[in-house]
Design a protein around this motif. Structure first.
Motif, short mmCIF file in Angstrom:
data_model
loop_
_atom_site.label_atom_id
_atom_site.label_comp_id
_atom_site.label_asym_id
_atom_site.label_seq_id
_atom_site.Cartn_x
_atom_site.Cartn_y
_atom_site.Cartn_z
N LYS A 188 -12.42 -23.81 -20.23
CA LYS A 188 -12.78 -24.29 -18.90
C LYS A 188 -11.51 -24.46 -18.09
N VAL A 189 -11.68 -24.55 -16.77
CA VAL A 189 -10.53 -24.74 -15.89
C VAL A 189 -10.67 -26.09 -15.20
N VAL A 190 -9.66 -26.92 -15.37
CA VAL A 190 -9.66 -28.26 -14.80
C VAL A 190 -8.38 -28.44 -13.97
N ILE A 191 -8.57 -28.84 -12.72
CA ILE A 191 -7.44 -29.10 -11.83
C ILE A 191 -7.31 -30.60 -11.65
N GLY A 192 -6.14 -31.14 -11.90
CA GLY A 192 -5.88 -32.56 -11.71
C GLY A 192 -5.07 -32.79 -10.45
N VAL A 193 -5.55 -33.65 -9.57
CA VAL A 193 -4.88 -33.91 -8.29
C VAL A 193 -4.51 -35.38 -8.17
N LEU A 194 -3.25 -35.64 -7.88
CA LEU A 194 -2.78 -36.99 -7.62
C LEU A 194 -2.30 -37.07 -6.19
N SER A 195 -2.70 -38.11 -5.47
CA SER A 195 -2.27 -38.29 -4.09
C SER A 195 -1.70 -39.69 -3.89
N PRO A 196 -0.62 -39.81 -3.12
CA PRO A 196 -0.07 -41.14 -2.84
C PRO A 196 -0.85 -41.89 -1.78
N GLY A 197 -1.79 -41.21 -1.11
CA GLY A 197 -2.52 -41.85 -0.01
C GLY A 197 -4.02 -41.87 -0.21
N ASP A 198 -4.70 -42.34 0.81
CA ASP A 198 -6.16 -42.43 0.82
C ASP A 198 -6.74 -41.03 0.96
N ILE A 199 -7.46 -40.56 -0.04
CA ILE A 199 -8.00 -39.20 0.01
C ILE A 199 -9.30 -39.13 0.79
N ASN A 200 -9.59 -40.19 1.55
CA ASN A 200 -10.68 -40.17 2.53
C ASN A 200 -10.15 -40.54 3.91
N ASP A 201 -8.94 -40.08 4.23
CA ASP A 201 -8.29 -40.54 5.46
C ASP A 201 -8.56 -39.66 6.68
N TRP B 129 -14.89 -24.39 -11.27
CA TRP B 129 -13.88 -25.22 -11.91
C TRP B 129 -14.23 -26.69 -11.76
N GLN B 130 -13.51 -27.50 -12.46
CA GLN B 130 -13.66 -28.95 -12.42
C GLN B 130 -12.42 -29.57 -11.78
N VAL B 131 -12.60 -30.66 -11.04
CA VAL B 131 -11.48 -31.35 -10.41
C VAL B 131 -11.47 -32.81 -10.86
N ILE B 132 -10.33 -33.28 -11.28
CA ILE B 132 -10.10 -34.70 -11.51
C ILE B 132 -9.14 -35.16 -10.42
N LYS B 133 -9.52 -36.16 -9.69
CA LYS B 133 -8.70 -36.58 -8.54
C LYS B 133 -8.46 -38.08 -8.57
N ARG C 43 0.87 -38.09 -16.81
CA ARG C 43 0.65 -38.01 -18.25
C ARG C 43 -0.83 -38.20 -18.59
N ALA C 44 -1.47 -39.12 -17.87
CA ALA C 44 -2.89 -39.38 -18.11
C ALA C 44 -3.73 -38.14 -17.79
N LEU C 45 -3.37 -37.43 -16.71
CA LEU C 45 -4.10 -36.20 -16.39
C LEU C 45 -3.95 -35.17 -17.51
N CYS C 46 -2.72 -35.01 -17.99
CA CYS C 46 -2.48 -34.04 -19.07
C CYS C 46 -3.27 -34.40 -20.32
N PRO D 122 5.83 -32.81 -24.11
CA PRO D 122 4.80 -32.17 -24.95
C PRO D 122 3.37 -32.41 -24.47
N VAL D 123 3.08 -33.58 -23.92
CA VAL D 123 1.72 -33.88 -23.49
C VAL D 123 1.26 -32.94 -22.38
N CYS D 124 2.21 -32.40 -21.61
CA CYS D 124 1.88 -31.50 -20.50
C CYS D 124 2.32 -30.06 -20.77
N ALA D 125 2.54 -29.73 -22.02
CA ALA D 125 3.12 -28.44 -22.36
C ALA D 125 2.25 -27.26 -21.92
N LYS D 126 0.93 -27.45 -21.87
CA LYS D 126 0.03 -26.36 -21.52
C LYS D 126 -0.56 -26.54 -20.12
N THR D 127 0.26 -27.01 -19.20
CA THR D 127 -0.18 -27.18 -17.81
C THR D 127 0.77 -26.45 -16.87
#
Length: 357
Positions: free
Chosen positions: A53-66, A86-90, A104-107, A131-136
């Motif tokens: 499967k394909v999972v995209i992890g997105v981290l934002s420093p701001g309000d993602i409903n702005d 695909w799947q998104v974790i945000k 690290r938590a996303l990985c 190592p935790v993110c080696a395959k990203t």
């Protein structure tokens, strides 16, 4: 934003919709363009970790409903993910101090890509070598001096270009209204925001040589109360145009500017069709549009790590500046300005140094 910019960073990402939220908050993409240096395209993209499967992890420093810069990055990602299944974790509102642990938590959740919504979260980048993110694969928007590392694709533009163009467009509108005073309201007084104000002022002065710019640093891109206070103070000083170079506080600032009769600009996205608030100029360094191009390459297995893709005014779809209700003469002058920047006839750095102080 590019605001880390700050924009970016400057400056909607493009991503069946089984969205996995791990946060308190939950455009048409251009074809892949820009210029990039050589790098490596890891085997297995887009299923980088080979789990089917394909999972995209997105981290934002701001309000993602702005309704602005931060949201555009996530909205585009979800759009692209829907099309690809695909799947998104945000996660939004990630403090820079937590960037590394959040990545690290996303990985650990098995993402194939970690995407940072703005370069304020650059402290997360060392995790790309762990190592935790080696395959990203990693994607980071950058208009600051973020070091290039082997497992990260950087996307960059030149704020001098877009902000000089924003100022030039503002100057054309001010000229039509016989105005000489503009305002710039932003958050932190950091290098990127100070430089953005200088470039904006220089652009205005290319058209209105005696123009002045009132700049206010509220200390917070998302605090609506502070933004409204700053706008009100500027309007009371006779400012006729207010640029809310903000994140979550953009709409609150723009609405007050509307009420006070001041013209407004957008910080990153095209909102010429918006009626509440109204915007008179769209300054488009949409981080999601840049991200969309990277995801397009990722889907094809062609996204190269260890490279920087640079987007240029007049050469690529974005950055761009649009006067929402431009006269034919204004359109002609903006087109000529953009062409001069693209050809190198206008040296943006030299112009900002000369007119922006």
């Amino acid at each position: 934003m590019r605001i880390a910019r700050g924009p970016a960073a400057l400056l909607a990402g493009a991503l069946g919709f089984a969205l996995v939220g791990c946060a308190s908050n939950d455009a048409t993409a251009p074809s892949a363009g820009g210029s990039a240096s050589s790098g490596t395209a890891p085997a297995g993209q887009p299923d980088a970790n080979g789990d089917g499967k394909v999972v995209i992890g997105v981290l934002s420093p701001g309000d993602i409903n702005d309704n602005g810069y931060y949201e555009s990055f996530v909205v585009g990602a979800e759009k692209f993910a829907t099309e690809k299944g695909w799947q998104v974790i945000k996660r939004g509102n990630v403090p820079p101090t937590e960037a590394l642990s959040a990545a690290r938590a996303l990985c650990q959740q098995g993402v194939d890509m970690v995407a940072l919504g703005a370069s304020e979260l650059k402290d997360a980048i060392p995790a790309s070598e762990e190592p935790v993110c080696a395959k990203t694969s990693w994607y980071v928007p950058s208009s600051e001096n973020i070091p290039q590392t082997p497992r990260v694709t950087l996307s960059s533009d030149d704020p001098n270009q877009s902000m000089l163009a924003a100022g030039y467009a503002t100057g054309l509108v001010m000229q039509e209204k016989n105005a000489t005073k503009a305002g710039f309201v932003t958050g932190m007084e950091a290098d990127f925001s100070v430089n953005a104000a200088k470039a904006y002022k220089a652009g205005i002065r290319m058209v209105v040589p005696n123009a002045t710019l009132v700049t206010t640093y509220t200390g917070d891109f998302n605090d609506s109360a502070k933004a409204r206070e700053a706008v009100q103070a500027q309007i009371s000083q006779g400012v006729k145009v207010v640029y809310p170079y903000l994140g979550g506080a953009t709409d609150a600032a723009a609405k007050l500017a509307n009420t006070g009769g001041a013209l407004t600009l957008t910080p990153g996205t095209d909102r010429c069709d918006s009626t509440d608030p109204r915007f008179d100029i769209s300054v488009i360094f949409d981080p999601g549009a840049y991200f969309a191009a990277a995801l397009e390459l990722f889907a094809k297995g062609e996204m190269t790590l260890g490279t920087t893709k640079k987007w240029e005014l007049g050469k690529d779809p974005y950055p761009a500046v649009k006067i929402c209700k431009a006269t034919p003469e204004q359109t002609q002058k903006m087109d000529a300005f953009v062409a001069d920047v693209a050809s190198g006839k206008t040296d943006t750095a030299a112009t900002v140094a000369k007119l922006g102080s």
